[in-house]
Design a protein around this motif. Structure first.
Motif, short mmCIF file in Angstrom:
data_model
loop_
_atom_site.label_atom_id
_atom_site.label_comp_id
_atom_site.label_asym_id
_atom_site.label_seq_id
_atom_site.Cartn_x
_atom_site.Cartn_y
_atom_site.Cartn_z
N LYS A 1 9.92 31.55 135.60
CA LYS A 1 11.32 31.18 135.64
C LYS A 1 11.57 30.21 134.47
O LYS A 1 10.74 29.38 134.17
N ASP A 2 12.74 30.33 133.84
CA ASP A 2 13.08 29.38 132.79
C ASP A 2 13.47 28.05 133.43
O ASP A 2 14.17 28.01 134.45
N THR B 1 16.06 25.45 127.29
CA THR B 1 15.27 26.02 128.37
C THR B 1 13.90 26.42 127.84
O THR B 1 13.74 26.73 126.65
N ALA B 2 12.91 26.43 128.72
CA ALA B 2 11.55 26.83 128.37
C ALA B 2 11.09 27.92 129.35
O ALA B 2 11.35 27.83 130.55
N SER B 3 10.40 28.93 128.82
CA SER B 3 9.83 30.00 129.64
C SER B 3 8.36 29.68 129.89
O SER B 3 7.64 29.32 128.97
N ILE C 1 3.74 26.95 128.12
CA ILE C 1 5.07 27.35 127.68
C ILE C 1 4.95 28.55 126.75
O ILE C 1 4.26 28.50 125.73
N VAL D 1 10.60 28.33 123.84
CA VAL D 1 11.71 27.46 124.17
C VAL D 1 12.97 27.97 123.47
O VAL D 1 12.90 28.60 122.42
N HIS D 2 14.09 27.70 124.09
CA HIS D 2 15.38 28.01 123.49
C HIS D 2 16.24 26.76 123.54
O HIS D 2 16.66 26.34 124.62
#
Length: 444
Positions: free
Chosen positions: A61-62, A95-97, A127, A130-131
């Motif tokens: 989940k992000d 956000t990070a995945s 991670i 990242v966005h």
């Protein structure tokens, strides 16, 4: 000669202390193993907190993050993958995945791993990507940053709050949770820890990892202390942004170790700025729910100064966890010469804070929890017991999810008249009994 030898001995002790304090790996490929499964999820209890952990069909989940760190430049050799360890002068949000295990696990595999108390191997998390949405304009330091140079990032900044509000709209729980990490950490550290906590909360609400610019080096303790103190202003501004622009019903903050400095200094500033406002007005204005301090490396007397400034009127409740098995804080006490906030509750000795608690304004909103007797609290150097102890993690998650008082979470007072709560031998059984009633009421 004696003077020189004394200083050499002191420096030696400082070096030992710095190496001993906990922190994440200095490896730039940052990975953090999955935390111990909270005791409330024993016997594959998928919905212990009222959220069915088996119902999610995808992973990762992000998770949201904000950071005061300077972005890394991929063209420069040996920089961290995402953000540096240097101070920036505004907060960036994104956000990070998250990846986990061997990268090929199915959800069914991971659901079993998350709930298992006896894993055959360690499961790392990391991670993937990242966005960043951009800079949060209201957090910019007017003295150090020229906003014109960051026009594109500034125009993208509002998207962060828009995405947080979108997540809240899709959630049954309308709360925001913020995790603030400790000393010697990469950008990745709070993101990975926060992602694990958010999973056990059933992905309800919106979770934000707050990454202040600490340095992943054992000798950076002094530097990190100063940066933690300095970073309080930015957390203060971030909480104001959320109060002004988010649609959260409540905003909860967890400060771990030196991250407690960031949290307390932010609260002190807020209390001083709003000193003429009453508790009801501040709760409505800031929407702060539970503030939690864990393994806090903070001067106890200075903490009480913050209470005198009026910190407690800002939030619904303030919970402070301590442990006598926390050897990292023991060394901090030895070097700095002052009792640490995360050390109260010694058996048969003087209780830090306890004798002052009756003098605290709004004292019924301040809760002291001694985790020394909690299962597995002393593992490692005893500093990260909120992740290592299935009892402490259960208590923390229950507090965040339902905002219950200690007595309604299965804890007991250490003795008659004590301000300190402890974990009884039948803690998980007592907690499950309390949760059964709470979840039933929550679903009605």
């Amino acid at each position: 000669m004696v003077y020189l030898m004394d200083n050499r001995s002191y420096l030696f002790c400082v070096s030992v202390f710095l190496i001993f304090l906990s922190g994440c790996s200095t490896n730039q490929q940052v990975k953090i193993d999955l935390m111990e499964a909270p005791g409330i999820y024993a016997q594959r209890n998928y919905d212990a907190l009222g959220e069915d952990l088996s119902s999610h069909d995808t992973y990762p989940k992000d998770i949201f993050y904000v950071t005061q760190r300077v972005p890394s430049n991929s063209e420069i050799k040996d920089q961290p993958r995402f953000y540096q360890h240097e101070r920036g002068y505004a907060l960036r949000g994104g956000t990070a995945s998250i990846g986990m295990g061997d990268g090929e696990n199915t959800w069914d595999d991971l659901a079993e791993v998350f709930l298992s108390s006896e894993r055959e191997k360690a499961y790392p998390t990391w991670i993937d990507a990242v966005h960043e949405y951009g800079i949060l304009e209201d957090t910019i330091s007017s003295l150090r940053l020229d906003p014109i140079k960051h026009k594109d990032a500034l125009e993208s900044g509002p998207e962060f709050i828009a995405q947080v509000n979108k997540t809240l709209a899709q959630s049954r729980v309308k709360d925001i949770y913020i995790f603030v990490h400790g000393y010697k950490a990469y950008f990745d550290t709070p993101v990975l820890v926060g992602a694990q906590l958010w999973h056990y909360l059933g992905y309800q609400g919106a979770f934000v990892a707050y990454s202040w610019p600490s340095t992943p080096n054992s000798l950076a303790y002094g530097k990190d202390i100063e940066t933690a103190n300095y970073s309080g202003m930015y957390l203060h501004r971030f909480l104001n942004v959320l109060a002004k622009h988010s649609e959260a019903e409540r905003i909860h903050v967890i400060g771990f170790s030196a991250g407690g400095r960031v949290v307390i200094n932010a609260l002190k500033e807020m209390a001083l700025v709003n000193g003429n406002k009453g508790r009801a007005q501040m709760l409505e204005q800031q929407r702060l729910g539970e503030v939690v301090l864990i393994s806090s490396d903070y001067d106890s007397d200075n903490f009480l100064n913050g209470i005198e400034y009026g910190m407690l009127k800002l939030m619904r409740g303030l919970t402070v966890y301590s442990s006598q098995s926390d050897d990292a804080l023991g060394f901090s006490h030895f070097i700095l010469g002052r009792e640490r906030l995360g050390q109260f509750g010694a058996e048969g000795g003087k209780d830090i804070l306890q004798e002052d608690i009756d003098q605290v304004p709004f004292g019924d909103h301040l809760y002291l929890v001694n985790a020394t007797r909690a299962e597995n609290a002393g593992s490692g150097n005893g500093h990260s017991y909120f992740r290592n102890s299935p009892w402490v993690s259960s208590d923390l998650l229950t507090l965040l999810r339902y905002q219950l008082a200690p007595g309604n979470r299965g804890l007991v007072r250490r003795n008659d008249g004590s301000a300190i709560w402890t974990f009884p031998d039948n803690y998980i059984e007592a907690l499950n009994t309390q949760l059964s009633d709470t979840i039933s009421l929550d679903e009605k």
